[in-house]
Design a protein around this motif. Structure first.
Motif, mmCIF file in Angstrom:
data_model
loop_
_atom_site.group_PDB
_atom_site.id
_atom_site.type_symbol
_atom_site.label_atom_id
_atom_site.label_comp_id
_atom_site.label_asym_id
_atom_site.label_seq_id
_atom_site.Cartn_x
_atom_site.Cartn_y
_atom_site.Cartn_z
ATOM 1 N N SER A 241 0.833 -1.191 0.000
ATOM 2 C CA SER A 241 0.000 0.000 0.000
ATOM 3 C C SER A 241 0.870 1.243 0.000
ATOM 4 O O SER A 241 2.015 1.236 0.411
ATOM 5 C CB SER A 241 -0.913 0.001 1.225
ATOM 6 O OG SER A 241 -0.154 0.099 2.393
ATOM 7 N N GLU A 242 0.260 2.350 -0.505
ATOM 8 C CA GLU A 242 0.984 3.625 -0.575
ATOM 9 C C GLU A 242 1.341 4.128 0.805
ATOM 10 O O GLU A 242 2.444 4.618 1.039
ATOM 11 C CB GLU A 242 0.130 4.646 -1.309
ATOM 12 C CG GLU A 242 0.807 6.009 -1.454
ATOM 13 C CD GLU A 242 -0.072 6.989 -2.190
ATOM 14 O OE1 GLU A 242 0.355 8.142 -2.341
ATOM 15 O OE2 GLU A 242 -1.179 6.590 -2.582
ATOM 16 N N ALA A 243 0.405 4.010 1.764
ATOM 17 C CA ALA A 243 0.655 4.499 3.115
ATOM 18 C C ALA A 243 1.796 3.744 3.780
ATOM 19 O O ALA A 243 2.662 4.335 4.437
ATOM 20 C CB ALA A 243 -0.601 4.388 3.964
ATOM 21 N N GLU B 193 -6.124 2.777 4.242
ATOM 22 C CA GLU B 193 -5.031 3.631 3.767
ATOM 23 C C GLU B 193 -5.078 4.997 4.446
ATOM 24 O O GLU B 193 -4.048 5.544 4.865
ATOM 25 C CB GLU B 193 -5.133 3.805 2.252
ATOM 26 C CG GLU B 193 -4.882 2.544 1.442
ATOM 27 C CD GLU B 193 -3.421 2.174 1.402
ATOM 28 O OE1 GLU B 193 -2.583 3.029 1.742
ATOM 29 O OE2 GLU B 193 -3.097 1.026 1.041
ATOM 30 N N GLN C 193 -10.616 -0.583 1.824
ATOM 31 C CA GLN C 193 -9.183 -0.445 1.612
ATOM 32 C C GLN C 193 -8.765 1.018 1.727
ATOM 33 O O GLN C 193 -7.730 1.345 2.343
ATOM 34 C CB GLN C 193 -8.795 -0.992 0.239
ATOM 35 C CG GLN C 193 -7.300 -0.937 -0.041
ATOM 36 C CD GLN C 193 -6.936 -1.530 -1.383
ATOM 37 O OE1 GLN C 193 -7.817 -2.004 -2.124
ATOM 38 N NE2 GLN C 193 -5.670 -1.524 -1.721
ATOM 39 N N VAL D 4 -6.053 10.231 -0.890
ATOM 40 C CA VAL D 4 -6.759 9.025 -0.441
ATOM 41 C C VAL D 4 -8.141 9.378 0.097
ATOM 42 O O VAL D 4 -9.142 8.692 -0.187
ATOM 43 C CB VAL D 4 -5.923 8.292 0.626
ATOM 44 C CG1 VAL D 4 -6.732 7.161 1.263
ATOM 45 C CG2 VAL D 4 -4.646 7.736 0.008
#
Length: 259
Positions: A2-4, A129, A125, A65
């Motif tokens: 994930s980006e986070a 995030e 999701q 996000v």
């Protein structure tokens, strides 16, 4: 990944590296081993600016996000509204005896519900995030605040260490100068003492007569004294000769040439 999670891991590693580098550079400067091109106070300010830039990037990611999550929620609401409306239409069609129309409405409702179910996983999701980014942002903000305080403390320590080093160098220079001055003073004193001793010795020799003062002519009195001394010597020698030869005899004549 994930980006986070990726952002959180990069920020954590970078933050630790910045703190460690700040301490290492300060210690190196205190030991006079820091490269002249890198100043600790400037490096700390640069690191702080980099942390602020990372903080801005995390906030931007959080906004992205959150916007995506909100968009999913709006789509879900629209689809849910459409599904509810299709269900009402199916009921109305059955009330009119139009079973085929009611079936078509229910099929469309089912398709809308399928989309809603698919969006639910995306919605969940995005929620996760967003929570991770909010935690990352809070942790990074705390680190930035701590780093700002430590940065000022380290800069103050660097300034003090730099000032102390400058003072020590100045003191060392003064000590060296004083040492040179002391040596020069001692040499001057020795030279003066030698000159005084030489002058005293010459004066004693001149007074004792061992050395003559060649700087001036003999005065008239001294000449008379010298001549009187010479005459006295001649008279004494003449008396001695008379005593040796006895009574006086006629004085012989000198040759004509001598006369």
């Amino acid at each position: 990944m994930s980006e986070a999670s990726s952002v959180h891991r990069r920020l954590g590693a970078t933050d630790m590296t910045l703190f460690q580098r700040a301490h290492d550079i300060l210690a190196a400067k205190t030991n006079k081993a820091l490269d002249a091109a890198e100043q600790p106070d400037e490096m700390l300010d640069l690191s702080y600016e980099q942390m602020l830039d990372q903080l801005t990037k995390v906030r931007q990611a959080l906004v992205t996000v959150a916007a995506s999550r909100k968009q999913i929620e709006l789509q879900e609401q629209q689809l849910q509204h459409s599904a509810d409306h299709l269900e009402e239409q199916a009921k109305a069609a059955l009330g009119l005896g139009k079973e085929d129309l009611a079936r078509e409405a229910l099929q469309r409702k089912a398709a809308a519900q399928t989309q809603i179910d698919g969006m639910e996983s995306q919605h969940q999701q995005l929620n996760e995030e967003q929570e991770k980014l909010e935690q990352t942002l809070a942790a990074l903000q705390e680190r930035v605040n701590q780093f700002r305080t430590q940065k000022e403390t380290l800069k103050a320590q660097y300034t003090a260490a730099n000032a102390e080093a400058s003072v020590n160098e100045s003191v060392a220079g003064i000590s060296s100068t004083l040492g040179d001055s002391g040596a020069a003073l001692q040499r001057a004193q020795d030279k003066i003492a030698n000159m005084q001793a030489r002058a005293g010795a010459l004066d004693e020799l001149l007074q004792s007569g061992v050395l003559e003062d060649v700087g001036g002519d003999t005065d008239d009195i001294q000449k008379e004294l010298d001549e009187a001394g010479s005459s006295a010597d001649v008279d004494r020698e003449l008396a001695t000769l008379k005593a040796q030869i006895g009574p006086a005899s006629p004085t012989p004549e000198l040759p004509a040439a001598d006369r």
